[in-house]
Design a protein around this motif. Structure first.
Motif, short mmCIF file in Angstrom:
data_model
loop_
_atom_site.label_atom_id
_atom_site.label_comp_id
_atom_site.label_asym_id
_atom_site.label_seq_id
_atom_site.Cartn_x
_atom_site.Cartn_y
_atom_site.Cartn_z
N THR A 116 12.16 14.86 4.97
CA THR A 116 12.09 15.36 3.64
C THR A 116 13.49 15.10 2.66
O THR A 116 13.80 15.69 1.90
CB THR A 116 11.82 16.72 3.69
OG1 THR A 116 12.82 17.52 4.48
CG2 THR A 116 10.45 16.98 4.21
N HIS B 33 6.41 7.40 2.68
CA HIS B 33 5.76 6.39 3.40
C HIS B 33 4.79 5.36 2.53
O HIS B 33 3.84 5.62 2.44
CB HIS B 33 4.61 7.23 4.49
CG HIS B 33 4.02 6.28 5.36
ND1 HIS B 33 4.66 5.64 6.50
CD2 HIS B 33 2.71 6.30 5.87
CE1 HIS B 33 3.86 4.75 7.06
NE2 HIS B 33 2.73 5.32 7.06
N GLU B 34 5.47 4.51 2.07
CA GLU B 34 5.18 3.49 1.19
C GLU B 34 5.54 1.99 1.54
O GLU B 34 6.45 1.83 1.93
CB GLU B 34 5.46 3.62 -0.41
CG GLU B 34 4.90 5.09 -0.93
CD GLU B 34 5.55 5.08 -2.14
OE1 GLU B 34 6.00 4.05 -2.92
OE2 GLU B 34 5.33 6.06 -2.93
N GLU C 211 0.84 -1.15 -0.07
CA GLU C 211 0.06 -0.16 -0.08
C GLU C 211 0.69 1.16 0.01
O GLU C 211 2.14 1.37 0.48
CB GLU C 211 -0.93 0.01 1.37
CG GLU C 211 -2.14 -0.88 1.03
CD GLU C 211 -3.24 -0.87 2.18
OE1 GLU C 211 -4.28 -1.44 2.00
OE2 GLU C 211 -2.77 0.02 3.28
N LYS C 212 0.31 2.38 -0.58
CA LYS C 212 0.91 3.65 -0.55
C LYS C 212 0.08 4.79 0.20
O LYS C 212 -1.15 4.31 0.49
CB LYS C 212 1.06 4.21 -1.92
CG LYS C 212 1.88 3.25 -2.84
CD LYS C 212 2.23 3.61 -4.15
CE LYS C 212 3.17 2.80 -5.16
NZ LYS C 212 3.28 3.29 -6.53
N SER C 213 0.85 5.68 0.42
CA SER C 213 0.12 6.80 1.38
C SER C 213 0.38 8.08 0.57
O SER C 213 1.18 8.05 -0.40
CB SER C 213 0.37 7.10 2.51
OG SER C 213 1.56 7.51 2.79
N ASP C 214 -0.32 9.29 0.95
CA ASP C 214 0.23 10.50 0.37
C ASP C 214 1.42 11.26 1.03
O ASP C 214 1.61 12.29 0.58
CB ASP C 214 -1.10 11.47 0.40
CG ASP C 214 -2.52 10.98 -0.63
OD1 ASP C 214 -1.85 10.17 -1.60
OD2 ASP C 214 -3.38 11.18 -0.07
N ILE C 215 1.87 10.47 1.82
CA ILE C 215 3.09 11.22 2.69
C ILE C 215 4.29 10.61 2.11
O ILE C 215 4.58 9.63 1.82
CB ILE C 215 2.99 10.66 4.14
CG1 ILE C 215 1.57 11.01 4.75
CG2 ILE C 215 3.95 11.02 4.92
CD1 ILE C 215 1.29 10.45 6.14
N LEU C 216 5.04 11.69 1.92
CA LEU C 216 6.61 11.31 1.21
C LEU C 216 7.34 10.44 1.96
O LEU C 216 7.27 10.55 3.00
CB LEU C 216 7.47 12.74 1.40
CG LEU C 216 8.77 12.69 0.69
CD1 LEU C 216 8.53 12.28 -0.87
CD2 LEU C 216 9.61 13.68 1.01
#
Length: 355
Positions: free
Chosen positions: A321, A220-221, A213-218
């Motif tokens: 980041t 965080h996959e 699964e992936k998320s929209d957070i840099l």
């Protein structure tokens, strides 16, 4: 303070040194991909890529040492012999050239006039024995601390300890051997111990993710894992190993039960720091790599996966980041993190220079 870095890998450990006024003017790394990544992070540093045992490479490094360079940072390879094995096959070990790699660091020390020298490595480095030639025909096996005292004890204060990253504001158990050399008359204190940071406080705020699964957070996959391992870990409580499960345990393709150590296929605990992030931290079957997870309504546990890169950055004190070169894949990133001392730990050790 100007410094030179040896065995630099990709430079992860040095990310915060500019914050405390340390300027790495030159570094040396054997492997090209790692030296290319180092150049990406530190474009103003001259990166000397090559084998330090090569006289040409060594001369290039030594040319960079001028009177303004006051600090040497070195993480020499940890070949050597353990205390248990120091009398086994001694003649073979004395002839093994890998056991002399440490002496290339000593040659650089001899060529300079450093005020401060930091040698860092795995915790057992302090217990290893190295072949030391006092003359052409006399070879003894000594610890590195003993060798340093023989060579530099008249000029330098020499102190060695095993420090653990979890005691210095980093949410990760990562013991490291630290050897400090500083000229007589100068000061260099040890950093103060701080409270541990458990995983619930460092990564507990991040959303759950399942395998792939992936998320929209840099960063965080979730890595995609073998479905058989995922199923076993969905039925594995926080802090436990799937190998202990009676029904849902890790299986081979033919259904045969996988055997392993008690800390493999194991979830971490929310109430403790992460275990050491090794070069294998992307493997769900390796030691203490699985997310702690949360118990779901159906009795299974969430997050049957290794830590995401973001979670790995956080527990390694790497900026959330951070940017890597476009060619750096996840495996490379995890490997160089596993090779480095956490950057906040190195910053805190070196910030005590002069105190």
């Amino acid at each position: 303070m100007k410094a030179i870095s040896l065995f630099s890998s990709a430079g992860i450990g040095e990310l915060f040194l500019k914050n405390i006024g340390i300027d790495i003017i030159a570094s040396n790394e054997l492997i090209k991909k790692r030296s290319d990544c180092y150049k990406f992070f530190y474009p103003e540093t001259e990166v000397i890529q090559g084998d330090i045992r090569d006289d040409k490479v060594k001369r290039e490094i030594i040319k960079k040492i001028d009177p303004s360079v006051k600090l040497l940072i070195a993480t020499p390879p940890c070949q050597g012999l353990s205390t248990l094995g120091k009398n086994k096959l001694q003649n073979h070990l004395v002839l093994d050239p890998r056991n002399y790699l440490i002496y290339n660091t000593l040659e650089v020390i001899d060529a300079g006039n450093f005020d401060y020298i930091l040698i860092e490595n795995v915790a057992r480095f302090l217990d290893m024995y190295f072949p030391y030639k006092s003359d052409l025909f006399d070879v003894n096996l000594l610890t590195l601390e003993d060798i340093l005292n023989k060579k530099y004890g008249n000029s330098y204060n020499i102190e060695a300890k095993v420090l653990n990253a979890k005691d210095y504001g980093i949410s990760q158990t990562r013991p490291r051997a630290i050897i400090k050399l500083f000229k007589k008359g100068l000061k260099w204190a040890w950093p103060e111990i701080e409270p541990e940071i458990p995983l619930k406080d460092s990564i507990g705020h991040l959303p759950s993710l399942e395998s792939g699964e992936k998320s929209d957070i840099l960063w965080h996959e979730a890595k995609e894992h073998n479905p058989r391992a995922v199923l076993a870990l969905k039925h594995t409580p926080t802090g436990k190993s799937a190998l202990k499960n009676e029904l849902h345990y890790p299986k081979k393709e033919n259904g045969e039960r996988i055997k392993g150590f008690h800390n493999t296929f194991k979830r971490m605990s929310w109430d403790e720091p992460a275990h050491a992030r090794t070069t294998y931290c992307g493997s769900i079957s390796s030691h203490n790599n699985v997310h702690p997870g949360r118990k779901l309504n159906d009795g299974t546990y969430s997050d049957a996966r290794v830590l995401t890169l973001l979670e790995t950055f956080i527990v390694s004190s790497i900026p959330e980041t951070i940017k890597f070169p476009d060619w750096a894949n996840e495996s490379f990133i995890r490997t160089v993190i596993g090779e480095c001392v956490p950057p906040l730990m190195l910053q805190k050790i070196l910030s005590k220079i002069g105190q």
